[in-house]
Structure formats: structure tokens, C-alpha cells
Design a protein around this motif. Structure first.
Motif, PDB file in Angstrom:
ATOM      1  N   LEU A 152       0.818  -1.210   0.000  1.00  0.00           N
ATOM      2  CA  LEU A 152       0.000   0.000   0.000  1.00  0.00           C
ATOM      3  C   LEU A 152       0.855   1.265   0.000  1.00  0.00           C
ATOM      4  N   VAL A 153       2.044   1.193   0.577  1.00  0.00           N
ATOM      5  CA  VAL A 153       2.912   2.377   0.634  1.00  0.00           C
ATOM      6  C   VAL A 153       3.377   2.758  -0.771  1.00  0.00           C
ATOM      7  N   GLY A 154       3.897   1.770  -1.499  1.00  0.00           N
ATOM      8  CA  GLY A 154       4.329   2.052  -2.865  1.00  0.00           C
ATOM      9  C   GLY A 154       3.175   2.458  -3.761  1.00  0.00           C
ATOM     10  N   PHE A 155       2.035   1.828  -3.558  1.00  0.00           N
ATOM     11  CA  PHE A 155       0.837   2.167  -4.328  1.00  0.00           C
ATOM     12  C   PHE A 155       0.426   3.613  -4.071  1.00  0.00           C
ATOM     13  N   ALA A 156       0.350   4.002  -2.793  1.00  0.00           N
ATOM     14  CA  ALA A 156      -0.077   5.361  -2.439  1.00  0.00           C
ATOM     15  C   ALA A 156       0.884   6.401  -2.993  1.00  0.00           C
ATOM     16  N   ARG A 157       2.158   6.137  -2.937  1.00  0.00           N
ATOM     17  CA  ARG A 157       3.137   7.121  -3.410  1.00  0.00           C
ATOM     18  C   ARG A 157       3.084   7.264  -4.926  1.00  0.00           C
ATOM     19  N   SER A 158       2.793   6.183  -5.611  1.00  0.00           N
ATOM     20  CA  SER A 158       2.622   6.270  -7.065  1.00  0.00           C
ATOM     21  C   SER A 158       1.358   7.053  -7.407  1.00  0.00           C
ATOM     22  N   VAL A 159       0.269   6.760  -6.700  1.00  0.00           N
ATOM     23  CA  VAL A 159      -0.992   7.472  -6.920  1.00  0.00           C
ATOM     24  C   VAL A 159      -0.836   8.955  -6.618  1.00  0.00           C
ATOM     25  N   SER A 160      -0.124   9.274  -5.547  1.00  0.00           N
ATOM     26  CA  SER A 160       0.043  10.684  -5.181  1.00  0.00           C
ATOM     27  C   SER A 160       0.802  11.441  -6.268  1.00  0.00           C
ATOM     28  N   ILE A 168      -5.465  16.149  -5.650  1.00  0.00           N
ATOM     29  CA  ILE A 168      -5.895  14.909  -5.002  1.00  0.00           C
ATOM     30  C   ILE A 168      -4.731  14.392  -4.172  1.00  0.00           C
ATOM     31  N   THR A 169      -4.952  14.213  -2.879  1.00  0.00           N
ATOM     32  CA  THR A 169      -3.900  13.686  -2.014  1.00  0.00           C
ATOM     33  C   THR A 169      -4.140  12.216  -1.741  1.00  0.00           C
ATOM     34  N   CYS A 170      -3.058  11.478  -1.500  1.00  0.00           N
ATOM     35  CA  CYS A 170      -3.149  10.055  -1.172  1.00  0.00           C
ATOM     36  C   CYS A 170      -2.121   9.757  -0.092  1.00  0.00           C
ATOM     37  N   ASN A 171      -2.593   9.396   1.079  1.00  0.00           N
ATOM     38  CA  ASN A 171      -1.717   9.143   2.215  1.00  0.00           C
ATOM     39  C   ASN A 171      -2.026   7.806   2.861  1.00  0.00           C
ATOM     40  N   VAL A 172      -1.085   7.354   3.676  1.00  0.00           N
ATOM     41  CA  VAL A 172      -1.187   6.052   4.340  1.00  0.00           C
ATOM     42  C   VAL A 172      -1.115   6.252   5.848  1.00  0.00           C
ATOM     43  N   ILE A 173      -1.979   5.557   6.573  1.00  0.00           N
ATOM     44  CA  ILE A 173      -1.874   5.484   8.025  1.00  0.00           C
ATOM     45  C   ILE A 173      -1.431   4.073   8.384  1.00  0.00           C
ATOM     46  N   ALA A 174      -0.440   3.975   9.262  1.00  0.00           N
ATOM     47  CA  ALA A 174       0.072   2.676   9.701  1.00  0.00           C
ATOM     48  C   ALA A 174      -0.226   2.501  11.190  1.00  0.00           C
ATOM     49  N   LEU A 216      -6.218  13.987   7.908  1.00  0.00           N
ATOM     50  CA  LEU A 216      -5.730  13.839   6.534  1.00  0.00           C
ATOM     51  C   LEU A 216      -6.815  14.158   5.503  1.00  0.00           C
ATOM     52  N   ALA A 217      -8.065  14.019   5.899  1.00  0.00           N
ATOM     53  CA  ALA A 217      -9.173  14.329   4.990  1.00  0.00           C
ATOM     54  C   ALA A 217      -9.574  15.801   5.045  1.00  0.00           C
ATOM     55  N   SER A 218      -8.937  16.566   5.910  1.00  0.00           N
ATOM     56  CA  SER A 218      -9.339  17.956   6.127  1.00  0.00           C
ATOM     57  C   SER A 218      -8.533  18.933   5.274  1.00  0.00           C
ATOM     58  N   ASP A 219      -8.972  20.176   5.253  1.00  0.00           N
ATOM     59  CA  ASP A 219      -8.243  21.230   4.546  1.00  0.00           C
ATOM     60  C   ASP A 219      -6.876  21.481   5.172  1.00  0.00           C
ATOM     61  N   ASP A 220      -6.744  21.205   6.462  1.00  0.00           N
ATOM     62  CA  ASP A 220      -5.459  21.414   7.137  1.00  0.00           C
ATOM     63  C   ASP A 220      -4.355  20.528   6.579  1.00  0.00           C
ATOM     64  N   ALA A 221      -4.736  19.437   5.919  1.00  0.00           N
ATOM     65  CA  ALA A 221      -3.746  18.498   5.377  1.00  0.00           C
ATOM     66  C   ALA A 221      -3.620  18.605   3.861  1.00  0.00           C
ATOM     67  N   ALA A 222      -4.022  19.735   3.303  1.00  0.00           N
ATOM     68  CA  ALA A 222      -4.054  19.893   1.846  1.00  0.00           C
ATOM     69  C   ALA A 222      -2.675  19.771   1.197  1.00  0.00           C
ATOM     70  N   TYR A 223      -1.602  20.013   1.968  1.00  0.00           N
ATOM     71  CA  TYR A 223      -0.252  19.958   1.385  1.00  0.00           C
ATOM     72  C   TYR A 223       0.510  18.712   1.839  1.00  0.00           C
ATOM     73  N   ILE A 224      -0.222  17.709   2.321  1.00  0.00           N
ATOM     74  CA  ILE A 224       0.390  16.436   2.717  1.00  0.00           C
ATOM     75  C   ILE A 224      -0.072  15.368   1.744  1.00  0.00           C
ATOM     76  N   THR A 225       0.869  14.734   1.050  1.00  0.00           N
ATOM     77  CA  THR A 225       0.531  13.625   0.160  1.00  0.00           C
ATOM     78  C   THR A 225       1.724  12.689   0.041  1.00  0.00           C
ATOM     79  N   GLY A 226       1.436  11.418  -0.164  1.00  0.00           N
ATOM     80  CA  GLY A 226       2.491  10.408  -0.244  1.00  0.00           C
ATOM     81  C   GLY A 226       3.137  10.095   1.095  1.00  0.00           C
TER      82      GLY A 226
END
Length: 239
Positions: A152-160, A168-174, A216-226
Motif C-alpha cells: 500500500l505504501v508504494g501504491f499510495a506514493r505512485s498514486v500521489s 488529489i492527495t493520497c496518504n497512508v496510516i500505519a 488527513l481528509a481535512s483542509d489542514d492536510a491539503a499539502y500532505i501527500t504520499g
């Protein structure tokens, strides 16, 4: 503004806490479940229950059509559905390995790909994938689960990288060990041994994972991806 949200595997444990948290924040929340009955507490919050096995492409397509018809195109996707088939490597069957990868990794690919259609048209979206500290650390008897969650990590980073230019942001929670029905089934001795490995010396509450999803789904996380965000009490630090 109320957004259209989809949480896969939202009928229990971490997924239930995520669906409840986003619904309480005012979002229109749909969630998939594979078996059993939808939880009453989510019905009381107005959440849309959609029976769907994410290993079946036709069921995924049908689920999205139902969600789009009833609450609009998915703007926030939380890919949480997953299974385990634990077994030591030499005893693990081909089926045990394939089933876990098909659900946890390929199933996530299906739901993300389908959600991305509407997100690309809207030029915005939030995708959050629920992985596991096991995907970073590994665990004896969980080669299949660890491989799927690491994937999922490699997938999310490719999608991001592919979708980032459309906001569109794509992040992972572990998550680490979380206090759910699954971990409550462990013996006191097993639970005690696990807690000794965790710097914060306790299990996470499902609501703590949900709070990170909400951020991560909020506007506060708009510049966080991958990103890979550990919520594990320090168990996997350094990975």
C-alpha cells in the motif's frame, strides 16, 4: 460543507470508528461491509450501508453507482477493508497468500481507481489507505499480511504522483496494535507481551486512528501527500 465519503470495511473496529467520526463531523458517509448486519449506530447517524466484497470488480462498480446516486461522487475515500490469514511461511498455502493480497492490496487498487474518476473531474479529493505497522516491521506468521500492507505504501506514493496535480492527495496510516475485537481475542499473556514492546505501553483506541483520518481528509492536510503516518505508540519508530 458536507462531503461524500466512502469507508470500506466500515462495519466494525477501526472502520466503524472512522465512519462514525466523519459522520459526526457532518460528512455524508457510505461504508461497505461484506457480511453480517450493518451497525445500528451508523444507521442512526444517517450513514449508507453498502454490501460489497472488494475482491469482486462488479460488486465494487455497483457499490459506487449506488453511492453516487444517493450522495454524489466520492470526494473522500478511506480504504480500510482487510483480512488476515496468519500462518508460518512453510505452512502458508498459496490460497492463504493470494486471498490476503487480493483483498488488502488488489481490492484497494479497485476502490481507489474507481474513486479517482470523480475526483479527477472535480479536481480535488482525499484518499487515505489504512496499512499497518506490520507492513513496516514485518511479523512472524504474517508474511502475506505484511506484504499486502507494505504494498500500500508504494501504491499510495505512485498514486500521489499521478493525481497530485489535480489537488488529489493520497496518504497512508500505519496503525499499531489497536483495541478491537480482533486483539481482545488474544490471551492476557499475549496482550502483555505486545504492550511491553510499545513505548507508550498501551493499545491504541480506534478513535485515535479515526482522528488521524479526519485530519488527513481535512483542509489542514491539503499539502500532505504520499506520507506514511504511524499511529502506533512508537512501536515502529525508525521505519
Amino acid at each position: 460543507m458536507s462531503r461524500s465519503v466512502l469507508v470500506t470495511g466500515g462495519n466494525r473496529g477501526i472502520g466503524l470508528a472512522i465512519a462514525r467520526s466523519l459522520a459526526e463531523a457532518g460528512d455524508k458517509v457510505a461504508y461497505t461491509y461484506r457480511s453480517g448486519e450493518p451497525p445500528a449506530e451508523l444507521a442512526d447517524l444517517g450513514c449508507l450501508a453498502v454490501r460489497c466484497d472488494i475482491t469482486d470488480p462488479e460488486q465494487v462498480e455497483q457499490a459506487y453507482k449506488e453511492i453516487e446516486e444517493k450522495q454524489g461522487a466520492v470526494q473522500v475515500l478511506v480504504a480500510n477493508a482487510g483480512v488476515t490469514r496468519d500462518q508460518l511461511l512453510l505452512r502458508m498455502s498459496e490460497e492463504d497468500f493470494a486471498t490476503v493480497v487480493e483483498t488488502n492490496l488488489t481490492g484497494t487498487f479497485r476502490v481507489v481507481k474507481r474513486a479517482s474518476r470523480g475526483m479527477l473531474r472535480a479536481r480535488s479529493g482525499r484518499i487515505v489507505l489504512i496499512s499497518s505497522v506490520v507492513g513496516l516491521l514485518g511479523a512472524a506468521g504474517q508474511a502475506n499480511y505484511a506484504a499486502s500492507k507494505a504494498g500500500l505504501v508504494g501504491f499510495a506514493r505512485s498514486v500521489s504522483r499521478e493525481l497530485g496535480s489535480r489537488s488529489i492527495t493520497c496518504n497512508v496510516i500505519a496503525p499499531g496494535f489497536v483495541d478491537t475485537d480482533m486483539t481482545r481475542a488474544l490471551s492476557d499473556e499475549q496482550r502483555g507481551a505486545i504492550v511491553k514492546q510499545i513505548p507508550l505501553a498501551r493499545y491504541a483506541a480506534p478513535e485515535e486512528i479515526a482522528a488521524t483520518v479526519r485530519f488527513l481528509a481535512s483542509d489542514d492536510a491539503a499539502y500532505i501527500t504520499g506520507a506514511v503516518i504511524p499511529v502506533d505508540g512508537g512501536l515502529g519508530m525508525g521505519h
